[in-house]
Write a protein that holds these residues in place. Structure first.
Motif, PDB file in Angstrom:
ATOM      1  N   ALA A 153     -37.517  28.815 -56.998  1.00 14.30           N
ATOM      2  CA  ALA A 153     -37.734  27.646 -57.856  1.00 14.30           C
ATOM      3  C   ALA A 153     -36.581  27.447 -58.833  1.00 14.30           C
ATOM      4  CB  ALA A 153     -39.050  27.799 -58.614  1.00 14.30           C
ATOM      5  N   ALA A 154     -35.872  28.534 -59.150  1.00 13.74           N
ATOM      6  CA  ALA A 154     -34.771  28.444 -60.111  1.00 13.74           C
ATOM      7  C   ALA A 154     -33.441  28.061 -59.463  1.00 13.74           C
ATOM      8  CB  ALA A 154     -34.624  29.787 -60.836  1.00 13.74           C
ATOM      9  N   LEU A 155     -33.401  27.981 -58.133  1.00 17.63           N
ATOM     10  CA  LEU A 155     -32.156  27.655 -57.448  1.00 17.63           C
ATOM     11  C   LEU A 155     -31.843  26.168 -57.558  1.00 17.63           C
ATOM     12  CD1 LEU A 155     -32.501  29.674 -54.122  1.00 17.63           C
ATOM     13  CD2 LEU A 155     -31.239  30.320 -56.179  1.00 17.63           C
ATOM     14  N   SER A 156     -30.554  25.868 -57.687  1.00 15.47           N
ATOM     15  CA  SER A 156     -30.114  24.467 -57.689  1.00 15.47           C
ATOM     16  C   SER A 156     -30.164  23.936 -56.258  1.00 15.47           C
ATOM     17  CB  SER A 156     -28.686  24.369 -58.223  1.00 15.47           C
ATOM     18  OG  SER A 156     -27.776  24.930 -57.280  1.00 15.47           O
ATOM     19  N   GLY A 157     -29.996  22.637 -56.109  1.00 16.86           N
ATOM     20  CA  GLY A 157     -29.961  22.033 -54.781  1.00 16.86           C
ATOM     21  C   GLY A 157     -28.857  22.623 -53.919  1.00 16.86           C
ATOM     22  N   ASP A 158     -27.662  22.831 -54.517  1.00 15.85           N
ATOM     23  CA  ASP A 158     -26.551  23.428 -53.772  1.00 15.85           C
ATOM     24  C   ASP A 158     -26.888  24.853 -53.337  1.00 15.85           C
ATOM     25  OD1 ASP A 158     -25.009  21.158 -53.985  1.00 15.85           O
ATOM     26  OD2 ASP A 158     -23.817  21.905 -55.681  1.00 15.85           O
ATOM     27  N   GLU A 159     -27.529  25.604 -54.212  1.00 13.22           N
ATOM     28  CA  GLU A 159     -27.900  26.984 -53.860  1.00 13.22           C
ATOM     29  C   GLU A 159     -28.935  27.003 -52.740  1.00 13.22           C
ATOM     30  OE1 GLU A 159     -27.160  29.255 -58.103  1.00 13.22           O
ATOM     31  OE2 GLU A 159     -28.965  28.048 -57.844  1.00 13.22           O
TER      32      GLU A 159
END
Length: 137
Positions: free
Chosen positions: A111-117
């Motif tokens: 849930a804490a990951l960015s879209g790029d991640e």
């Protein structure tokens, strides 16, 4: 096809088992392995494969690989100088034998990951998806 997921650490078991699904014929077994990028993580997979020789249609180390460490600049943690496999690991990966390091395979908070991640993570799983698709032929 049966997908078997193996993890070096039990702390990953709950997350990994939530990703599993019924792939059909259990005689066509694929092993997906998750382990630390360190001397023990390599040895665990090597030992596992030696003990289960001949029962895998395919084996894929989905995380954590040396390529992941280098491509994503993952931070190192202090390694185990007492590991008898440490010096061979340093030689294989051109690491400083006087500075034990390792890279942990602990799962990130998705849930804490960015879209790029998230996109990068999906890219890491594509080789496994391709292996599973080949087994359906």
């Amino acid at each position: 096809m049966a997908l078997h997921l193996a993890a070096e650490k039990d702390t990953l078991r709950t997350q990994i088992t939530s990703w599993t699904f019924d792939c059909g014929d259990p005689r066509l077994a694929v092993l997906a392995y998750v382990g630390d990028d360190d001397a023990s993580g390599e040895a665990i997979l090597t030992d596992w494969l030696a003990r289960t020789s001949g029962c895998w249609l395919a084996v894929e180390r989905i995380a954590l690989t040396r390529e992941h460490v280098l491509a994503y600049g993952l931070p190192a943690a202090p390694g185990k100088a007492s590991d008898p496999r440490w010096h061979a690991f340093t030689a294989r990966h051109a690491l400083d034998p006087a500075a034990p390091t390792q890279w942990e395979a602990e799962a990130p908070d998705l849930a804490a990951l960015s879209g790029d991640e998230r996109t990068q993570l999906a890219g890491l799983l594509q080789p496994l998806a391709a292996t599973l698709a080949e087994g359906d032929d």
